[in-house]
Motif scaffolding. Sequence first.
Motif, PDB file in Angstrom:
ATOM      1  N   VAL A   1     -15.743  14.330   2.901  1.00 22.79           N
ATOM      2  CA  VAL A   1     -16.631  14.925   3.454  1.00 22.79           C
ATOM      3  C   VAL A   1     -16.947  15.141   4.695  1.00 22.79           C
ATOM      4  CG1 VAL A   1     -17.626  14.148   1.997  1.00 22.79           C
ATOM      5  CG2 VAL A   1     -17.883  13.019   3.596  1.00 22.79           C
ATOM      6  N   GLU A   2     -15.543  15.307   5.859  1.00 20.97           N
ATOM      7  CA  GLU A   2     -15.840  15.064   6.975  1.00 20.97           C
ATOM      8  C   GLU A   2     -14.385  15.180   7.289  1.00 20.97           C
ATOM      9  OE1 GLU A   2     -16.296  13.147  11.098  1.00 20.97           O
ATOM     10  OE2 GLU A   2     -17.858  12.377   9.530  1.00 20.97           O
ATOM     11  N   GLN A   3     -13.570  16.360   7.880  1.00 26.36           N
ATOM     12  CA  GLN A   3     -12.629  16.814   8.608  1.00 26.36           C
ATOM     13  C   GLN A   3     -12.524  17.484  10.072  1.00 26.36           C
ATOM     14  OE1 GLN A   3     -10.426  19.932   5.788  1.00 26.36           O
ATOM     15  NE2 GLN A   3      -9.195  20.737   7.230  1.00 26.36           N
ATOM     16  N   ARG A   4     -11.200  16.893  10.350  1.00 25.54           N
ATOM     17  CA  ARG A   4     -11.425  17.053  12.278  1.00 25.54           C
ATOM     18  C   ARG A   4      -9.803  17.660  12.153  1.00 25.54           C
ATOM     19  NH1 ARG A   4     -15.376  12.877  15.167  1.00 25.54           N
ATOM     20  NH2 ARG A   4     -17.399  13.274  14.137  1.00 25.54           N
ATOM     21  N   PRO A   5      -9.402  17.983  13.471  1.00 26.05           N
ATOM     22  CA  PRO A   5      -8.315  18.437  13.523  1.00 26.05           C
ATOM     23  C   PRO A   5      -7.456  16.726  13.941  1.00 26.05           C
ATOM     24  CG  PRO A   5      -9.242  19.371  15.391  1.00 26.05           C
ATOM     25  CD  PRO A   5     -11.043  19.033  14.636  1.00 26.05           C
ATOM     26  N   GLY A   6      -6.219  16.865  12.880  1.00 24.57           N
ATOM     27  CA  GLY A   6      -6.033  14.964  12.991  1.00 24.57           C
ATOM     28  C   GLY A   6      -6.481  13.993  12.082  1.00 24.57           C
ATOM     29  N   SER A   7      -7.341  14.396  11.304  1.00 20.01           N
ATOM     30  CA  SER A   7      -8.431  13.420  10.667  1.00 20.01           C
ATOM     31  C   SER A   7      -9.664  13.930   9.903  1.00 20.01           C
ATOM     32  CB  SER A   7      -8.516  12.890  11.498  1.00 20.01           C
ATOM     33  OG  SER A   7     -10.310  12.497  12.097  1.00 20.01           O
ATOM     34  N   CYS A   8      -9.597  12.488   8.641  1.00 16.98           N
ATOM     35  CA  CYS A   8     -10.228  13.417   7.087  1.00 16.98           C
ATOM     36  C   CYS A   8     -10.819  12.140   7.063  1.00 16.98           C
ATOM     37  CB  CYS A   8      -9.572  14.268   6.437  1.00 16.98           C
ATOM     38  SG  CYS A   8      -8.607  13.562   5.487  1.00 16.98           S
ATOM     39  N   LEU A   9     -12.966  12.416   6.058  1.00 16.45           N
ATOM     40  CA  LEU A   9     -12.774  11.031   6.751  1.00 16.45           C
ATOM     41  C   LEU A   9     -13.027  11.148   4.963  1.00 16.45           C
ATOM     42  CD1 LEU A   9     -14.094   8.000   6.337  1.00 16.45           C
ATOM     43  CD2 LEU A   9     -16.260   9.442   7.108  1.00 16.45           C
ATOM     44  N   ILE A  10     -12.858  10.240   3.405  1.00  9.41           N
ATOM     45  CA  ILE A  10     -12.738  10.470   2.261  1.00  9.41           C
ATOM     46  C   ILE A  10     -14.600   9.527   1.356  1.00  9.41           C
ATOM     47  CG2 ILE A  10     -11.178  10.130   0.146  1.00  9.41           C
ATOM     48  CD1 ILE A  10      -8.905  10.662   1.470  1.00  9.41           C
ATOM     49  N   LYS A  11     -15.475   9.385   1.335  1.00  9.39           N
ATOM     50  CA  LYS A  11     -15.625   8.921   0.288  1.00  9.39           C
ATOM     51  C   LYS A  11     -15.879   8.859  -0.587  1.00  9.39           C
ATOM     52  CE  LYS A  11     -19.126   8.825   4.228  1.00  9.39           C
ATOM     53  NZ  LYS A  11     -20.766   8.550   5.172  1.00  9.39           N
ATOM     54  N   THR A  12     -17.158   8.018  -1.921  1.00  7.38           N
ATOM     55  CA  THR A  12     -17.408   8.042  -3.043  1.00  7.38           C
ATOM     56  C   THR A  12     -18.586   8.948  -2.529  1.00  7.38           C
ATOM     57  OG1 THR A  12     -16.337   5.936  -3.230  1.00  7.38           O
ATOM     58  CG2 THR A  12     -17.326   6.589  -4.840  1.00  7.38           C
ATOM     59  N   ILE A  13     -18.668   9.924  -3.639  1.00  7.00           N
ATOM     60  CA  ILE A  13     -20.161  10.743  -3.136  1.00  7.00           C
ATOM     61  C   ILE A  13     -20.855  10.819  -3.861  1.00  7.00           C
ATOM     62  CG2 ILE A  13     -19.030  12.214  -2.084  1.00  7.00           C
ATOM     63  CD1 ILE A  13     -18.203  13.943  -4.354  1.00  7.00           C
ATOM     64  N   ALA A  14     -20.099   9.943  -5.289  1.00  9.02           N
ATOM     65  CA  ALA A  14     -21.090   9.543  -6.633  1.00  9.02           C
ATOM     66  C   ALA A  14     -20.781   8.118  -7.001  1.00  9.02           C
ATOM     67  CB  ALA A  14     -20.940  10.279  -7.492  1.00  9.02           C
ATOM     68  N   GLY A  15     -21.082   7.229  -6.870  1.00  8.91           N
ATOM     69  CA  GLY A  15     -21.363   5.776  -7.185  1.00  8.91           C
ATOM     70  C   GLY A  15     -20.201   5.351  -8.588  1.00  8.91           C
ATOM     71  N   THR A  16     -19.591   4.591  -8.055  1.00  6.89           N
ATOM     72  CA  THR A  16     -18.726   3.778  -9.275  1.00  6.89           C
ATOM     73  C   THR A  16     -19.449   3.020  -9.843  1.00  6.89           C
ATOM     74  OG1 THR A  16     -16.770   4.029  -7.857  1.00  6.89           O
ATOM     75  CG2 THR A  16     -17.102   2.318 -10.378  1.00  6.89           C
ATOM     76  N   ASN A  17     -19.957   3.772 -11.517  1.00  9.87           N
ATOM     77  CA  ASN A  17     -20.787   2.886 -12.353  1.00  9.87           C
ATOM     78  C   ASN A  17     -20.264   2.071 -13.619  1.00  9.87           C
ATOM     79  OD1 ASN A  17     -23.148   2.226 -14.314  1.00  9.87           O
ATOM     80  ND2 ASN A  17     -23.478   4.444 -14.893  1.00  9.87           N
ATOM     81  N   ARG A  18     -20.544   1.050 -13.288  1.00 10.06           N
ATOM     82  CA  ARG A  18     -19.314  -0.213 -14.571  1.00 10.06           C
ATOM     83  C   ARG A  18     -19.857   0.530 -14.853  1.00 10.06           C
ATOM     84  NH1 ARG A  18     -22.346  -5.771 -11.697  1.00 10.06           N
ATOM     85  NH2 ARG A  18     -22.438  -4.318  -9.958  1.00 10.06           N
ATOM     86  N   ASN A  19     -20.982   0.680 -15.923  1.00  5.54           N
ATOM     87  CA  ASN A  19     -21.222   0.395 -17.545  1.00  5.54           C
ATOM     88  C   ASN A  19     -20.916   1.829 -17.875  1.00  5.54           C
ATOM     89  OD1 ASN A  19     -23.876  -1.139 -16.988  1.00  5.54           O
ATOM     90  ND2 ASN A  19     -25.072   0.219 -16.269  1.00  5.54           N
ATOM     91  N   GLU A  20     -20.153   2.547 -17.229  1.00  2.00           N
ATOM     92  CA  GLU A  20     -18.973   3.236 -17.761  1.00  2.00           C
ATOM     93  C   GLU A  20     -18.081   3.167 -17.882  1.00  2.00           C
ATOM     94  OE1 GLU A  20     -19.975   6.439 -18.192  1.00  2.00           O
ATOM     95  OE2 GLU A  20     -22.527   6.316 -18.152  1.00  2.00           O
ATOM     96  N   TYR A  21     -17.151   2.031 -18.400  1.00  2.00           N
ATOM     97  CA  TYR A  21     -16.197   1.706 -17.872  1.00  2.00           C
ATOM     98  C   TYR A  21     -15.676   1.741 -19.325  1.00  2.00           C
ATOM     99  CZ  TYR A  21     -12.077  -1.258 -18.662  1.00  2.00           C
ATOM    100  OH  TYR A  21     -10.668  -2.296 -18.954  1.00  2.00           O
ATOM    101  N   ASP A  22     -16.852   0.618 -20.864  1.00  2.00           N
ATOM    102  CA  ASP A  22     -16.156   0.786 -21.416  1.00  2.00           C
ATOM    103  C   ASP A  22     -15.788   2.793 -21.913  1.00  2.00           C
ATOM    104  OD1 ASP A  22     -16.583  -1.417 -22.067  1.00  2.00           O
ATOM    105  OD2 ASP A  22     -18.262  -1.755 -22.261  1.00  2.00           O
TER     106      ASP A  22
END
Length: 311
Positions: A109-130
């Motif tokens: 979601v964010e990129q700079r010289p020498g670094s990047c930031l990774i995020k969960t952009i969609a929440g992990t839905n526990r109800n989708e497990y099954d």
Amino acid sequence: MKRKVIQIADSTQLISLPRKWAKKLNIKKGDEIEVVEDNDKLIISTKSSAIELMRTSLDITGFEEIIPRLLHSFYKNGFDEVELLFKDPKVISKIQKSLRDEMIGFEIVEQRPGSCLIKTIAGTNRNEYDSVLRRTFILLKLMFEGIVESLEKRDISQIQDLKLQELTNNKYTGFCRRVINKFGIRKDYPAIEYCIVEWLEKIADQAKYLCSFILESKENIKINKTTLNLYKRVLKLLNISYEVYYHFDLKKAKEGFLERKKIIREALPLFNKSESKRHIHYIVCITQIIADIIGFEYQLGIKNQKTSNLF
């Protein structure tokens, strides 16, 4: 701790909160609490006890070769934000590929010289497990059915496509392990459940290696009837595993254990025949992994059911 259900009118049912718990968290009239449905359970929490975001930062300089494994570890362990530090800007393409191919909802979601930031952009839905786990089983069955069909017809036209299904398997199994680690699941034995998911990924790995072997040479798809029959029995064993997980039956589990012994006993002597050696290797490996899954399913079955209901 047990609570009696209070019926209000026709459509409303109430239970009281434990006094000691409510007093400890200073819950007063009019306060809002969170209630999450988790199959046959209700999870009640205050805002102050909500799950906090998991964040971390790592300098991956010198570890470029294992970037996919590092990212998988963060993802499966439930991290929500990961900052990666690096010196070589070329690693960004490797990071992007790994995220795109194998991790659901995990993006830069964010990129700079020498670094990047990774995020969960969609929440992990526990109800989708099954539903995701069921898709994992079905995908593996279809993948292996396709391989057996190709071997029987001596036709490699769909082998490359079958090989690529391993990436989808990685997405599914990675998601399931993330849910188990981050939230727990409705199962009372998450460690056993995690092992089942882990081994489902290993089956897809072996199927991918088998596809690669077949694609190495047209001769590799030419197998005798004995070897083909063993592959068909491995597919049968995979179907037994699916049935035992979703409809546990001790007799069906026993059938799986006995079939595993028969396959191994008949396959091992074929190692001496050079034209079958690699195929026998995959037959034995996949058979043993499936048998291990049935073993874990057996543990779940006997824990979740009364002995009188096993037969």
